[in-house]
Each structure stands twice: as C-alpha cells, then as structure tokens.
Enzyme design. Structure first.
Site, PDB file in Angstrom:
ATOM      1  N   ARG A 121      17.160 -84.519 -35.632  1.00 35.07           N
ATOM      2  CA  ARG A 121      16.109 -84.770 -36.640  1.00 35.07           C
ATOM      3  C   ARG A 121      15.364 -86.075 -36.373  1.00 35.07           C
ATOM      4  NH1 ARG A 121      16.947 -79.470 -37.514  1.00 35.07           N
ATOM      5  NH2 ARG A 121      18.487 -79.003 -39.107  1.00 35.07           N
ATOM      6  N   HIS A 179      20.597 -80.901 -32.839  1.00 35.19           N
ATOM      7  CA  HIS A 179      19.453 -81.245 -33.705  1.00 35.19           C
ATOM      8  C   HIS A 179      19.752 -82.607 -34.317  1.00 35.19           C
ATOM      9  CE1 HIS A 179      17.816 -77.134 -33.553  1.00 35.19           C
ATOM     10  NE2 HIS A 179      19.087 -76.798 -33.433  1.00 35.19           N
ATOM     11  N   ASP A 232      25.000 -77.220 -31.600  1.00 39.04           N
ATOM     12  CA  ASP A 232      23.944 -76.764 -32.515  1.00 39.04           C
ATOM     13  C   ASP A 232      24.107 -77.417 -33.888  1.00 39.04           C
ATOM     14  OD1 ASP A 232      21.618 -75.500 -33.242  1.00 39.04           O
ATOM     15  OD2 ASP A 232      22.530 -73.547 -33.597  1.00 39.04           O
ATOM     16  N   ALA A 292      19.007 -72.427 -42.711  1.00 42.19           N
ATOM     17  CA  ALA A 292      20.044 -72.107 -41.714  1.00 42.19           C
ATOM     18  C   ALA A 292      20.450 -73.385 -41.010  1.00 42.19           C
ATOM     19  CB  ALA A 292      19.495 -71.111 -40.709  1.00 42.19           C
ATOM     20  N   HIS A 337      16.413 -69.568 -27.564  1.00 44.19           N
ATOM     21  CA  HIS A 337      16.952 -69.048 -28.822  1.00 44.19           C
ATOM     22  C   HIS A 337      16.837 -67.532 -28.683  1.00 44.19           C
ATOM     23  CE1 HIS A 337      17.911 -69.213 -33.204  1.00 44.19           C
ATOM     24  NE2 HIS A 337      17.534 -67.969 -33.047  1.00 44.19           N
ATOM     25  N   ASN A 341      12.666 -79.090 -32.408  1.00 46.15           N
ATOM     26  CA  ASN A 341      12.054 -78.387 -33.563  1.00 46.15           C
ATOM     27  C   ASN A 341      11.908 -79.296 -34.777  1.00 46.15           C
ATOM     28  OD1 ASN A 341      14.862 -78.404 -33.982  1.00 46.15           O
ATOM     29  ND2 ASN A 341      14.816 -76.544 -35.213  1.00 46.15           N
ATOM     30  N   HIS A 344      23.427 -79.047 -26.894  1.00 44.23           N
ATOM     31  CA  HIS A 344      22.476 -78.454 -27.871  1.00 44.23           C
ATOM     32  C   HIS A 344      22.653 -79.158 -29.213  1.00 44.23           C
ATOM     33  CE1 HIS A 344      20.268 -74.773 -29.549  1.00 44.23           C
ATOM     34  NE2 HIS A 344      20.447 -75.603 -30.566  1.00 44.23           N
ATOM     35  N   LEU A 351      21.804 -69.819 -37.790  1.00 40.58           N
ATOM     36  CA  LEU A 351      21.161 -68.779 -36.978  1.00 40.58           C
ATOM     37  C   LEU A 351      21.391 -69.079 -35.505  1.00 40.58           C
ATOM     38  CD1 LEU A 351      17.842 -68.231 -38.953  1.00 40.58           C
ATOM     39  CD2 LEU A 351      19.682 -66.570 -38.616  1.00 40.58           C
ATOM     40  N   LYS A 403      12.377 -75.556 -24.340  1.00 38.00           N
ATOM     41  CA  LYS A 403      13.081 -74.676 -25.280  1.00 38.00           C
ATOM     42  C   LYS A 403      12.136 -73.602 -25.798  1.00 38.00           C
ATOM     43  CE  LYS A 403      16.053 -73.162 -28.334  1.00 38.00           C
ATOM     44  NZ  LYS A 403      16.992 -73.735 -29.270  1.00 38.00           N
ATOM     45  N   HIS A 419      21.187 -80.294 -42.806  1.00 39.82           N
ATOM     46  CA  HIS A 419      20.237 -80.115 -43.914  1.00 39.82           C
ATOM     47  C   HIS A 419      20.882 -80.758 -45.129  1.00 39.82           C
ATOM     48  CE1 HIS A 419      17.613 -77.171 -41.870  1.00 39.82           C
ATOM     49  NE2 HIS A 419      18.723 -76.693 -41.343  1.00 39.82           N
ATOM     50  N   HIS A 456      23.746 -71.020 -28.035  1.00 41.11           N
ATOM     51  CA  HIS A 456      24.569 -70.611 -29.201  1.00 41.11           C
ATOM     52  C   HIS A 456      24.821 -69.099 -29.263  1.00 41.11           C
ATOM     53  CE1 HIS A 456      20.527 -69.967 -30.682  1.00 41.11           C
ATOM     54  NE2 HIS A 456      20.317 -71.243 -30.968  1.00 41.11           N
TER      55      HIS A 456
END
Ligand code: DOR
Ligand code: ZN
Length: 354
Positions: free
Chosen positions: A25, A23, A255, A271, A144, A49, A21, A227, A107, A259, A182
């Site tokens: 980007r 991210h 996860d 988050a 999620h 996402n 899992h 989150l 997802k 950011h 998660h």
C-alpha cells in the site's frame, strides 16, 4: 489413517527468506504494515495496484523511494518493483525500466478481477506485442490468473483462465518467464508441473491453511475472503503437496493484502488477507505437518531467487518451535486490521537475534 507424529526438529536455520508477492500500500497504511514485512523478509515483489496504479517506470521509481523512506531505521529490506499493465502500456518504457533495474517484473490483472484492478487489461491478446518484448528481454510477467466473465462460477475462474488464456499464451511465447501468482487449484498445480522451467507459481499461507469452508464457518467470515477465493479441500491438499515438494517451480508469495477492519466487515467487503506479521510462522507449520521441513528453505529462500535470477540472501534466520500467540488485531492508520490466524497460537517463531 493415523497421522504420524510431527518431526523432532525444533530449530531450523535457513537463508533469509523473500516474499515474491506483497501489497504494501501507501501512506499511513504502508507505514503500519511495512515493518512487519521488513522483519520477516529481505526482499519483496511489490504489487502495483495502488488506487492510482504504478504503471510506468517513473511511477515505480517514485513508489520505491516512498517505500525506502518509510522503512524503519536500520532495516535491511529491498523492495522489488513491478509495473501494472494496462491497455495502454508502453513496451519501451517497461523494457527500459527493467534494463535500468527499476522494474523487476510486470503484473497483469485482468480488468475487474480483484481489488484495484479496474485499470487492468480488457483484452489480453492485444498485449501480445508487449509479451513478445518481455520475452526477448527476459522480463518476468506476473499473472493474476482468473477470468472475469460473470457467467463463470467464481470457484472455476482460475481453472478456466489456465485453459482459455494461459495455455495459449505459454504456447505462443515459449520462453516468456511467467509467474502464476497465488495459485489455488489442483489444475494450477498440474499446469505448473507440466510447464517448462520458465513458468513458476507462488503460493500464499492462507491457501495452504484454509479451504472455502473457512469463509462460512458458523456465519460469514470476511477475514477469510481473498481473491482468488479458497477452494475445496482437495485443492488445498494439492497446494500443500506442491509447496512442500522441494520443486523449484513453487515459491513463497504471501499476497499479504491489508484492509482496515471497516472495509472488510461491510456489506461488500474487500478481498484480501493480511498475513505479513506471522507469515513465516504460518508457512513453516504447513511444512512441519507435512514432515517436509527439509524443503522449507527451497520454498522460502532459494527457488524464488533462482527464478528471478537474483542472489540468495547472505543473512540467515533461525525458526524455532515455540508457542506464538497471534494478536486479535494490529493497529494501523487510525483503526486496525485483523491479521490471518488472529487469536490462534502458532507453533513456531523467528528466533530472537542474539
Ligand atoms: O485478495 C486479494 N486482495 N487479491 C488480490 O488479488 C488483490 C488484493 C488486494 O490488493 O487487496
Ligand atoms: Zn496480490
């Protein structure tokens, strides 16, 4: 009760781990964070996402090509792609994409549950034909698992999702392969333990290390906010027991969600915790403290491939006991990101390749 001394094992060699899992980007941010994951892991399930989400097989193929092009020369890292389910998802495209080896999974974000979920699903029951098609095709559904009703307390949103949505879904689709992503609660552990072999969960490093107090430690701590939010200490302990138990139902999913510092340290901060640079060092510390180093390989390298029906990586990696300082910040996209464990010293490192 006195804590027993840490194990005397000082080196551990295991099959190269994967991140189930992640991210990663896009664009400049991807260029900055991807080398960290590629250093730590052989493969990763890539979250869809993006600001314009990865919805179709064609979107996923294009995103995969951008990731592969951004990999540093000579890196051995395979992105495993997911499609973002919306109210308008096309079952045929998803199943064809899965059959063609483009999509590993789909997802489901309940609309407005988290960062980048504004295009998510508003009525989960309306997706039942898609779940039926995925069940027939053996395509995993990644969840999620939080309700979004504003009248449900944020600390209860996972437990309520399990009760209201997941229990009926698991009953209606008894062979659907589901990963509850998660997990953060004792209720999730109880659900997963009792569920069939077709249902598993990922656990992040932050939910093994911190409880909800970390967000309010002497002031508001935006870098401890992700989150689902961290819960009470009893939940953290239940997660540590599950992760270190050796059960094939729990596997590694960071996860890691970068950011830039300005987006975190804000009146309405995003988050997400960026844990990719020291993920394995962070996880193994939990197994060490639990005196369960013998179960680390199952969690990090074996149970994920078994669930996803993929081979275990042939390459091996050695982790060794060594003081590992985590930097205060990591440069990215003209600014910086504050990593998980910033300024701390971890007790393990990935042994340098000889
Ligand atoms: O904390 C989170 N950050 N949770 C998510 O579900 C999304 C993620 C992100 O994309 O930043
Ligand atoms: Zn995520």
């Amino acid at each position: 009760m006195q804590k027993s001394p840490a194990s005397s094992i000082s080196r551990l060699t295991i099959a190269r781990p994967d991140d189930w899992h992640l991210h990663i980007r896009d664009g400049e941010m991807m260029a900055a964070v991807l080398p960290h994951s590629a250093h730590q892991f052989a493969r990763a399930i890539i979250m869809p996402n993006l600001p314009r989400p990865v919805v179709t097989s064609a979107d996923a193929a294009a995103y995969r090509a951008r990731i592969t092009a951004a990999l540093p020369q000579g890196t051995d890292f395979t992105p495993l792609m997911t499609a973002y389910l919306t109210d308008h998802s096309d079952a045929t495209d998803l199943i064809d994409g899965h059959g063609a080896g483009i999509l590993t999974a789909a997802k489901l974000y309940p609309a407005h549950a988290t960062t980048g979920s504004q295009h998510g699903v508003t009525d989960i029951a309306a997706l039942y034909p898609i779940f039926a098609a995925m069940e027939r095709a053996g395509m995993p559904l990644l969840l999620h698992g939080e309700v979004t009703d504003r009248d449900v307390d944020i600390f209860d949103r996972e437990a309520v999702f399990i009760e209201r949505t997941l229990v009926p879904m698991a009953r209606d689709f008894p062979s659907l392969r589901i990963v509850l992503e998660h997990i953060t609660t004792r209720q999730a552990v109880d659900f997963i333990d009792a569920a069939g072999e077709n249902i598993a969960a990922t656990i992040t490093p932050q939910h093994l290390h911190i409880n909800r107090n970390a967000m309010f430690d002497g002031g508001i701590r935006p870098h401890a906010y992700c989150l689902p939010v961290a819960k009470r200490e009893g939940h953290r302990i239940a997660l540590c027991r599950a992760a270190t138990s050796g059960s094939a139902k729990y596997f590694l999913g960071t996860d890691s969600a970068p950011h830039l510092v300005g987006a975190k340290e804000a009146a309405c901060g995003c988050a997400g915790i960026f844990n990719a640079p020291f993920a394995l060092e962070s996880y193994i510390q939990i197994f060490d403290e639990a005196e369960a180093l013998e179960n680390f390989e199952a969690f990090a390298s074996l149970s994920g491939p078994a669930f996803y029906r993929l081979p275990v990586n042939e390459a091996r990696v050695t982790l060794e006991r060594a003081e590992t300082p985590v930097p205060e910040q990591i440069t990215a996209a003209g600014s910086h990101i504050i990593p998980f464990h910033a300024g701390e010293v971890l007790g393990w490192r990935i042994a340098p390749q000889l």
